[in-house]
Design an enzyme around this catalytic site. Sequence first.
Site, PDB file in Angstrom:
ATOM      1  N   LYS A  10       0.787  -1.087  -0.070  1.00 53.03           N
ATOM      2  CA  LYS A  10      -0.158   0.031   0.077  1.00 53.03           C
ATOM      3  C   LYS A  10       0.757   1.351   0.037  1.00 53.03           C
ATOM      4  O   LYS A  10       1.805   1.295   0.667  1.00 53.03           O
ATOM      5  CB  LYS A  10      -0.936   0.096   1.232  1.00 53.03           C
ATOM      6  N   ASP A 134      -6.112   0.428   8.401  1.00 54.26           N
ATOM      7  CA  ASP A 134      -5.917   0.497   6.950  1.00 54.26           C
ATOM      8  C   ASP A 134      -6.377  -0.765   6.391  1.00 54.26           C
ATOM      9  O   ASP A 134      -6.253  -0.786   4.958  1.00 54.26           O
ATOM     10  CB  ASP A 134      -4.387   0.310   6.643  1.00 54.26           C
TER      11      ASP A 134
END
Length: 267
Positions: A10, A134
Amino acid sequence: MRLSEPAPAKLNLALHVRGKLPDGRHALETLFAFCTDGDIVHAEPADTLSLQISGPFAEGLEVEGNLVLRAAEALRGQTADTRGAALFLDKRLPVASGIGGGSADAAATLRLLTRMWRLDPARASEVAPDLGADVPACLLSMTARGEGAGDRLALITDPLISGRPVLLVNPMHGLSTASVFGAWDGIDRGPLEKWQQGRNDLQPAAVSLEPEIREVLDWLEGREGAELVRMSGSGTTCFALFATEEQSAAAAGQCPSKWWHMASLLR
């Protein structure tokens, strides 16, 4: 039969910290993007849940309490039986490096076991927020704007992102998210509008804790073709976006051996 699921790295192309939420978490505005490369989670049918960890960054990782197992246990808790799985984590990304390694691994586990156990994907979405801010974004692994604590998501289509060559560089020193947020100066510098003109509000705090991040950023900014250079998340991984794969590959070939690096593409 073994099933496999990628856990893409990410990136926060921009990360604006706007203050505090009523629950005490930080209010964020961020743009998530995901690489085509990252960790990999494998699973085989079994009577109980278990985890083995291998790969370049396996050393020091504990099985007990690992987000992969926590994700599996949380998903199993949504079912009426006690299904099992033998899980295998191939840890290719640095730990505590701002690129969602643990969150991406948890999300990949949710996707993988949803397939193996033939569950409604909505069950994975239900448990993801409790595993970390997240994890919902990593569950999607698609370009998205995140607000709230980063877990309120809106998918984004941007031709400047998809397929973009990127080089990730990490100085091989990890930082805890809590320590970086603790060093943030608390100043709201305004909303996230265009990500290219955005910023990472945690970058100065991370640099104050680990000065070598500044060295990595300066090195990336000096690479031919580097069009945008920033730190991701709470650090310590930094990245540069390039116009061509040739430029990204050339920069990767010049990376100092003391640093970890990965040339990839954005999904």
